[in-house]
Design a protein around this motif. Structure first.
Motif, short mmCIF file in Angstrom:
data_model
loop_
_atom_site.label_atom_id
_atom_site.label_comp_id
_atom_site.label_asym_id
_atom_site.label_seq_id
_atom_site.Cartn_x
_atom_site.Cartn_y
_atom_site.Cartn_z
N GLU A 51 1.36 7.07 34.06
CA GLU A 51 0.52 5.78 34.81
C GLU A 51 0.05 5.83 36.17
N GLY A 52 -0.87 4.06 35.77
CA GLY A 52 -2.00 4.04 36.80
C GLY A 52 -3.01 4.14 36.23
N SER A 53 -3.23 4.32 35.53
CA SER A 53 -4.18 4.55 34.98
C SER A 53 -5.50 3.93 34.73
N ILE A 54 -6.57 3.76 34.78
CA ILE A 54 -7.49 2.99 35.02
C ILE A 54 -8.24 2.27 33.62
N LEU A 55 -8.38 1.40 32.53
CA LEU A 55 -9.04 1.65 31.43
C LEU A 55 -9.89 0.53 31.10
N LYS A 56 -10.91 0.41 30.98
CA LYS A 56 -11.71 -0.66 30.26
C LYS A 56 -11.10 -1.21 28.57
N VAL A 57 -11.04 -2.21 28.72
CA VAL A 57 -10.49 -2.66 26.98
C VAL A 57 -11.74 -3.60 26.91
N ARG A 58 -11.62 -4.05 25.30
CA ARG A 58 -12.29 -5.02 25.13
C ARG A 58 -12.21 -5.08 23.92
N PHE A 59 -11.86 -6.50 23.22
CA PHE A 59 -11.25 -7.23 22.19
C PHE A 59 -11.39 -8.80 22.28
N ARG A 60 -11.57 -8.60 20.48
CA ARG A 60 -11.83 -10.25 19.96
C ARG A 60 -10.87 -10.61 19.81
N LEU A 61 -11.16 -12.47 20.49
CA LEU A 61 -9.87 -12.83 19.95
C LEU A 61 -10.19 -14.46 18.49
N CYS A 62 -9.50 -13.98 17.36
CA CYS A 62 -10.92 -14.00 16.04
C CYS A 62 -10.57 -15.73 16.08
N ARG A 63 -9.50 -16.29 16.60
CA ARG A 63 -9.59 -17.65 16.55
C ARG A 63 -10.17 -18.98 17.28
N VAL A 64 -10.35 -18.20 18.49
CA VAL A 64 -11.43 -18.81 19.25
C VAL A 64 -12.38 -18.44 19.79
N ASP A 65 -12.81 -17.15 18.87
CA ASP A 65 -13.97 -16.56 18.48
C ASP A 65 -14.81 -15.47 20.78
N PHE A 66 -13.99 -15.15 20.90
CA PHE A 66 -14.04 -14.89 22.11
C PHE A 66 -13.74 -13.72 22.88
N VAL A 67 -14.96 -12.91 23.21
CA VAL A 67 -14.38 -11.40 23.46
C VAL A 67 -14.37 -11.21 25.21
N VAL A 68 -13.37 -10.81 24.88
CA VAL A 68 -11.98 -10.35 25.96
C VAL A 68 -12.91 -8.90 26.58
N ASN A 69 -13.73 -8.57 28.15
CA ASN A 69 -13.80 -7.65 28.23
C ASN A 69 -12.97 -7.31 29.85
N ALA A 70 -11.94 -6.39 30.06
CA ALA A 70 -11.26 -6.19 31.08
C ALA A 70 -10.77 -4.93 31.63
N ARG A 71 -10.59 -4.68 32.79
CA ARG A 71 -10.15 -3.40 33.50
C ARG A 71 -8.79 -3.88 33.36
N ALA A 72 -7.86 -2.44 33.15
CA ALA A 72 -6.12 -3.16 32.81
C ALA A 72 -5.59 -1.85 33.55
N GLU A 73 -4.47 -1.61 34.16
CA GLU A 73 -3.67 -0.65 34.35
C GLU A 73 -2.66 -0.26 33.48
N VAL A 74 -2.54 1.13 32.93
CA VAL A 74 -1.52 1.52 32.68
C VAL A 74 -0.37 1.37 33.22
N ARG A 75 0.73 1.22 32.41
CA ARG A 75 1.32 0.59 32.87
C ARG A 75 3.14 1.13 32.98
N HIS A 76 3.08 1.69 31.80
CA HIS A 76 3.94 2.88 30.99
C HIS A 76 3.37 3.57 29.90
N CYS A 77 4.60 4.14 29.40
CA CYS A 77 3.70 4.86 28.36
C CYS A 77 4.70 5.74 27.71
N ILE A 78 4.66 5.78 25.92
CA ILE A 78 5.75 6.10 25.48
C ILE A 78 4.60 7.15 24.49
#
Length: 114
Positions: A51-78
């Motif tokens: 928890e607290g790790s910082i990741l870079k995530v990148r994903f395509r939203l197919c319906r609206v044809d948009f690529v999201v690039n974002a930093r994200a913080e791990v909030r929980h892990c299973i």
């Protein structure tokens, strides 16, 4: 322990084109499709992150044809299943695109892309 089934924001399955990189690293993490919301996502992966790790995530939203690039913080892990992340400093255009992809009302009231 928090009940993750009673979420503040509904999550939707994100079908494909998702990449995750541990911030400061170059190696992509093997993942399976994620559950997406306007505030974050649950990423299915056997690789655990503290928890607290910082990741870079990148994903395509197919319906609206948009690529999201974002930093994200791990909030929980299973262990063995995956980890939940919360987006950090999501660009307004990316938030708008996620809302459009998921079919949720515009939260800001400032975007009219029609």
């Amino acid at each position: 322990m928090k009940d993750y089934e009673s979420r503040e924001v509904k999550r939707y399955e994100l079908p494909s084109e998702l990449s995750v990189v541990y911030e400061g690293a170059v190696e992509e993490i093997p993942i399976r499709p994620a559950d997406l919301s306007t505030r974050g996502m649950f990423i299915h992966s056997a690789k655990p992150f503290p928890e607290g790790s910082i990741l870079k995530v990148r994903f395509r939203l197919c319906r609206v044809d948009f690529v999201v690039n974002a930093r994200a913080e791990v909030r929980h892990c299973i262990a063995g299943m995956g980890f939940g992340v919360e987006f950090m400093s999501l660009e307004p255009e990316a938030l708008w695109a996620i809302e459009q992809e998921l079919g949720v009302p515009d939260s800001s009231g400032t975007h009219d892309k029609s």
